[in-house]
Design a protein around this motif. Structure first.
Motif, mmCIF file in Angstrom:
data_model
loop_
_atom_site.group_PDB
_atom_site.id
_atom_site.type_symbol
_atom_site.label_atom_id
_atom_site.label_comp_id
_atom_site.label_asym_id
_atom_site.label_seq_id
_atom_site.Cartn_x
_atom_site.Cartn_y
_atom_site.Cartn_z
ATOM 1 N N PRO A 78 -2.637 -0.613 -1.430
ATOM 2 C CA PRO A 78 -1.459 -0.083 -0.736
ATOM 3 C C PRO A 78 -0.128 -0.535 -1.344
ATOM 4 C CG PRO A 78 -3.090 -0.790 0.856
ATOM 5 C CD PRO A 78 -3.557 -1.278 -0.496
ATOM 6 N N ARG A 107 0.806 6.376 -4.002
ATOM 7 C CA ARG A 107 -0.437 7.126 -3.785
ATOM 8 C C ARG A 107 -0.932 7.848 -5.043
ATOM 9 N NH1 ARG A 107 -2.736 8.283 0.821
ATOM 10 N NH2 ARG A 107 -0.873 7.622 1.934
ATOM 11 N N VAL A 166 -1.576 3.723 4.381
ATOM 12 C CA VAL A 166 -0.145 3.699 4.114
ATOM 13 C C VAL A 166 0.048 3.063 2.746
ATOM 14 C CG1 VAL A 166 2.099 2.840 4.881
ATOM 15 C CG2 VAL A 166 0.378 3.517 6.573
ATOM 16 N N MET A 167 0.546 3.857 1.821
ATOM 17 C CA MET A 167 0.747 3.399 0.452
ATOM 18 C C MET A 167 2.209 3.008 0.243
ATOM 19 S SD MET A 167 -2.362 3.640 -0.544
ATOM 20 C CE MET A 167 -2.315 3.425 -2.316
ATOM 21 N N ALA A 168 2.509 2.423 -0.906
ATOM 22 C CA ALA A 168 3.842 1.876 -1.169
ATOM 23 C C ALA A 168 4.949 2.913 -1.090
ATOM 24 C CB ALA A 168 3.866 1.191 -2.533
ATOM 25 N N ASP A 169 4.641 4.161 -1.384
ATOM 26 C CA ASP A 169 5.678 5.194 -1.344
ATOM 27 C C ASP A 169 5.697 5.952 -0.013
ATOM 28 O OD1 ASP A 169 3.177 6.237 -2.065
ATOM 29 O OD2 ASP A 169 3.994 7.709 -3.448
ATOM 30 N N ASP A 170 4.962 5.461 0.980
ATOM 31 C CA ASP A 170 4.949 6.077 2.306
ATOM 32 C C ASP A 170 5.900 5.305 3.234
ATOM 33 O OD1 ASP A 170 2.950 7.863 1.557
ATOM 34 O OD2 ASP A 170 1.322 6.573 2.290
ATOM 35 N N SER A 196 5.497 1.315 4.853
ATOM 36 C CA SER A 196 4.635 0.528 3.974
ATOM 37 C C SER A 196 4.839 -0.971 4.203
ATOM 38 C CB SER A 196 4.927 0.856 2.503
ATOM 39 O OG SER A 196 4.256 -0.055 1.664
#
Length: 195
Positions: free
Chosen positions: A109, A113, A180-184, A187
């Protein structure tokens, strides 16, 4: 690459600043002592070693209550770069150990993504090739192998098949927006590092 090194960098990065006990507690909650053989001594050793290598910065030292001082660390720019290299290798490199892959998956995460999916696809190609190679080995009788050796090829193929199926499923889940990824928004790892 070391799974311990990646995990310690990742947990310090996740918290923004962390001391050894915090890192240890987090990794034990992930059962990393079982799947990556991360022991308390190896965590403290990794912290000190990476601080000496300028991958971590000591940002706060609190006197210990009769014991050693409590040192808080954060990633340096070189530590961020090392983290990015290790996690990318763990997700994409077929020569990464099982513990390294597990460490990278537990920290994925922290990455955007689409980037994560592209790294996982590289590893998927490897497992597809391993499956084909095991099938060909089972069909090849030109070397006069003892019959029981074919069980090794079946095992090899079974591991490759299970790994491929799991990896394809993970990619599908990521493409469907799971995790939930870093660009969501929201995060836990903050904004993604530049690619």
């Amino acid at each position: 690459m070391s799974a311990t090194r990646l995990l310690v960098l990742g947990v310090v990065r996740m918290f923004g600043r962390a001391h050894g006990y915090q890192v240890r507690r987090e990794l034990l909650s992930w059962s990393a002592d079982k799947w990556a053989n991360v022991q308390p001594g190896s965590i403290y050793h990794a912290l000190k070693k990476m601080a000496a290598e300028d991958l971590l910065e000591k940002i706060d030292v609190e006197p210990g209550d009769g014991g050693p001082d409590r040192v808080a660390y954060r990633l340096s720019p070189a530590g961020e770069q090392e983290f990015q290299v290790l996690i990318a290798k763990g997700l994409s490199d077929p020569s990464a150990s099982n513990a390294e892959l597990c460490a990278a998956v537990s920290l994925m995460p922290a990455l955007p993504r689409k980037y994560t999916i592209s790294l996982l696809r590289q590893n998927l190609i490897h497992f597809e090739a391993e499956e084909r190679r095991s099938r060909l080995s089972l069909e090849d009788d030109t070397w006069g192998k003892p019959p029981h050796v074919y069980e090794l090829f079946r095992l090899w193929g079974g591991i490759a098949s299970a790994s491929r199926e799991w990896l394809a499923g993970l990619i599908e889940r990521l493409e469907a927006g799971e995790y939930v990824m870093a660009d969501d928004p929201g995060s836990a790892f903050g904004p993604p590092a530049p690619e």
